[in-house]
Design a protein around this motif. Structure first.
Motif, PDB file in Angstrom:
ATOM      1  N   UNK A 117       0.871  -1.353  -0.084  1.00  0.00           N
ATOM      2  CA  UNK A 117       0.039  -0.117   0.077  1.00  0.00           C
ATOM      3  C   UNK A 117       0.850   1.348  -0.023  1.00  0.00           C
ATOM      4  N   UNK A 118       0.602   2.286  -0.796  1.00  0.00           N
ATOM      5  CA  UNK A 118       1.271   3.510  -1.010  1.00  0.00           C
ATOM      6  C   UNK A 118       0.331   4.265  -0.065  1.00  0.00           C
ATOM      7  N   UNK A 150      -9.200   2.127   5.823  1.00  0.00           N
ATOM      8  CA  UNK A 150      -9.009   3.656   5.334  1.00  0.00           C
ATOM      9  C   UNK A 150      -9.463   3.741   3.854  1.00  0.00           C
ATOM     10  N   UNK A 151      -8.765   2.570   3.057  1.00  0.00           N
ATOM     11  CA  UNK A 151      -8.925   2.603   1.955  1.00  0.00           C
ATOM     12  C   UNK A 151     -10.178   2.053   0.986  1.00  0.00           C
ATOM     13  N   UNK A 152     -10.544   0.799   1.325  1.00  0.00           N
ATOM     14  CA  UNK A 152     -11.329   0.206   0.781  1.00  0.00           C
ATOM     15  C   UNK A 152     -12.779   0.275   1.479  1.00  0.00           C
ATOM     16  N   UNK A 153     -12.637   0.676   2.803  1.00  0.00           N
ATOM     17  CA  UNK A 153     -13.912   0.830   3.642  1.00  0.00           C
ATOM     18  C   UNK A 153     -14.409  -0.701   3.926  1.00  0.00           C
ATOM     19  N   UNK A 154     -13.683  -1.902   3.652  1.00  0.00           N
ATOM     20  CA  UNK A 154     -14.336  -2.881   4.286  1.00  0.00           C
ATOM     21  C   UNK A 154     -13.979  -3.253   5.663  1.00  0.00           C
ATOM     22  N   UNK A 155     -14.820  -4.102   6.242  1.00  0.00           N
ATOM     23  CA  UNK A 155     -14.819  -4.348   7.653  1.00  0.00           C
ATOM     24  C   UNK A 155     -13.430  -5.268   7.968  1.00  0.00           C
ATOM     25  N   UNK A 156     -12.720  -4.709   8.814  1.00  0.00           N
ATOM     26  CA  UNK A 156     -11.533  -5.754   9.215  1.00  0.00           C
ATOM     27  C   UNK A 156     -11.404  -5.807  10.772  1.00  0.00           C
TER      28      UNK A 156
END
Length: 564
Positions: A117-118, A150-156
């Motif tokens: 990730x950049x 932060x980037x994909x808005x997927x739940x982690x």
């Protein structure tokens, strides 16, 4: 004719009662067996999910604990050289575990170390949930609540640990992210009941994992669970449910599996009705009844035979473990030897199972000087015990076959030999074994101490002083073979007490999940060090039992105390 009726009607009535009674017996038996099977199935599905999630997070916890101690991970936010080493390790570990979404470290200077990730210029790791969670309790691995990436808005879900430098300052956080969708697919893929649902809650009852994303981070209204696992029947929102639950050792979460009682009982009620009709019909024939009785007899005989076989196998396994205990006990120094060398002493050795990964070691040299050590090997139970045999053999070999005297030199040699013996042919970072050790050398009224992950405590000026062992493990893949361990020299005085302990005592939890901790241990020593050693052992053991209450012992425990 009248006499014949007097005989026939009672016989018919008795026969009817007999048929009804037998029919009821088999119907009730069928009801109980199938209800038990249904509950066992719900418990089994719950246990499968619990085992998978517990094993998964146990591996992540082990990784976080191991590398949070590594100097390169601590310095990667401030050193280009360390950053390059850490990036390579993160890349290899992520490639070896397909369930990991991201693995990275963030530092207090807002530096991020991540492979795939950049990092945007405006990104500040210190305000992200995983970083904030990590610095709350720097001494423990955390498993966080779900958050949106932060980037994909997927739940982690993040698992991680604070990075603490040699000055005991928190400089960053190591974090491992896994996608909630992987767990959601698992917990809802196998359950055959239409109303069945499996989800995960934390100690506070907040939903962590659920097939319906909207329920995540909401409160589960029912958390009246007793013990670490079980199945109960209760009403929730005016519906009756069977609820199976299992508490995870790794995180303290509960895996909850719920099925509506109506769905569970519907086929059982139908079966009872059908079985009752069939039983009554079959009972009208003596031949069929005889066949059922013979079949039941054979079944009971078979169950008895299988039960006996299982008992014999269990006995053989237990006999083997008890024999392993005798072997492990044989490597421990005898009380007679220790009495000859110490003015006063005690040993508290409590494996979490019958055998364990802790042991204490004694070795005397030809000039009368001697070594005393506490060793904490990777693992518990039989695997841990096997590691203790290996470590004991290598320690004895070093003293017998080399001219090394210095504890520092001995630990460096132990590190090399243990790496070559255990980890030299295994490139998989998920399997990394080693040990922590606190080693004392006593000669000419001096005590020389060197420690790898284990500290020495002693009394001076009416208080307990701690000599911290080096923050380096022995024999692990990341343990550098050229590392030189620190040595500390203490002039021995007649009333000086010395103590060495593995981390099992300090890491023990109480029923609320709170760790006993080093500070509490030191305070305990301060309150009892003037007592005779046998009395100190009694107080240390008593304090531990009161702190644990009904909680299971989570790790092997070894504490030794002595005067010279």
């Amino acid at each position: 004719m009248i006499n014949r009726y007097k005989i026939v009607f009672p016989l018919l009535f008795i026969s009817m009662l007999l048929i009804i009674g037998i029919g009821l017996f088999f119907s009730i038996n069928y009801y109980n067996i199938n209800l038990s099977k249904a509950q066992d199935y719900i418990r089994s599905e719950n246990s499968v999910v619990a085992t998978f999630i517990d094993d998964y997070f146990t591996e992540l916890i082990h990784f976080a604990e191991t590398f949070a101690k590594d100097k390169d991970f601590i310095n990667a936010g401030f050193s280009k050289k360390s950053e390059e080493k850490v990036l390579e390790i993160l890349k290899n570990y992520k490639n070896s575990n397909k369930n990991i979404a991201y693995i990275y470290t963030g530092y207090k200077n807002k530096k991020m170390v991540i492979n795939d990730w950049e990092v945007p210029k405006e990104y500040d790791p210190t305000i992200r949930p995983w970083y904030i969670e990590g610095i709350k309790n720097p001494k423990s691995v955390y498993i966080g609540t779900p958050y949106k990436e932060y980037k994909t808005k997927k739940w982690l879900i993040s698992t991680g640990k604070a990075l603490v430098n040699e000055k005991n300052e928190v400089v960053g956080v190591l974090s491992i992210d896994c996608s909630i969708s992987d767990f959601v697919n698992l917990i809802n893929s196998e359950l055959s009941y239409k109303t069945g649902q499996t989800f995960v809650i934390n100690r506070k009852g907040t939903i962590i994992l659920h097939k319906n994303i909207e329920n995540i981070n909401k409160k589960f209204e029912y958390i009246h669970f007793v013990g670490s696992k079980g199945i109960i029947k209760d009403n929730i929102n005016n519906k009756s449910y069977y609820i199976a639950y299992t508490k995870l050792n790794s995180s303290g979460w509960y895996i909850v599996t719920m099925v509506e009682k109506a769905e569970v009982m519907s086929p059982i009620y139908k079966g009872v009705i059908s079985y009752s009709i069939i039983s009554i019909s079959l009972l009208l024939s003596f031949v069929i009844l005889q066949s059922i009785l013979i079949s039941n007899f054979r079944l009971k005989k078979l169950v008895k035979e299988r039960t006996k076989e299982l008992e014999q196998k269990n006995k053989r396994i237990m006999d083997s473990i008890l024999y392993a205990k005798n072997i492990q006990n044989s490597i421990l120094p005898s009380e007679k030897i220790l009495k000859n060398k110490f003015k006063d002493f005690f040993v508290l050795w409590k494996p979490s199972n019958i055998v364990g990964g802790d042991f204490y070691w004694y070795k005397e040299r030809s000039d009368g000087s001697f070594y005393i050590a506490v060793v904490d090997c990777t693992g518990h139970g039989v695997p841990g015990a096997l590691m203790t045999m290996t470590a004991n053999s290598i320690l004895n070999r070093i003293i017998d076959d080399t001219n090394l005297v210095s504890p520092s030199d001995i630990l460096q040699k132990l590190n090399i030999l243990f790496k070559n013996t255990i980890n030299s042919y295994n490139d998989d970072y998920r399997y990394d074994d080693g040990l922590e050790i606190g080693l004392c050398y006593i000669s000419n009224n001096k005590l020389i101490y060197s420690g790898a992950g284990i500290s020495l405590y002693y009394t001076e000026d009416n208080k307990i002083i701690r000599i911290k062992g080096d923050n380096k493990g022995i024999g692990y893949k990341r343990s550098k073979i050229d590392y030189i361990f620190s040595e500390h020299i203490i002039e021995i005085e007649s009333n000086t007490n010395f103590y060495i302990t593995s981390d099992g005592y300090e890491d023990q939890n109480n029923p609320e999940g709170k760790r006993l901790g080093r500070k509490t241990f030191i305070n305990l020593l301060n309150s009892i060090y003037k007592e005779p050693m046998d009395k100190q052992k009694e107080e240390i053991n008593k304090f531990l039992k009161n702190y644990m209450k009904n909680e299971d012992q989570r790790d092997d425990i070894t504490v030794i105390g002595f005067k010279l």
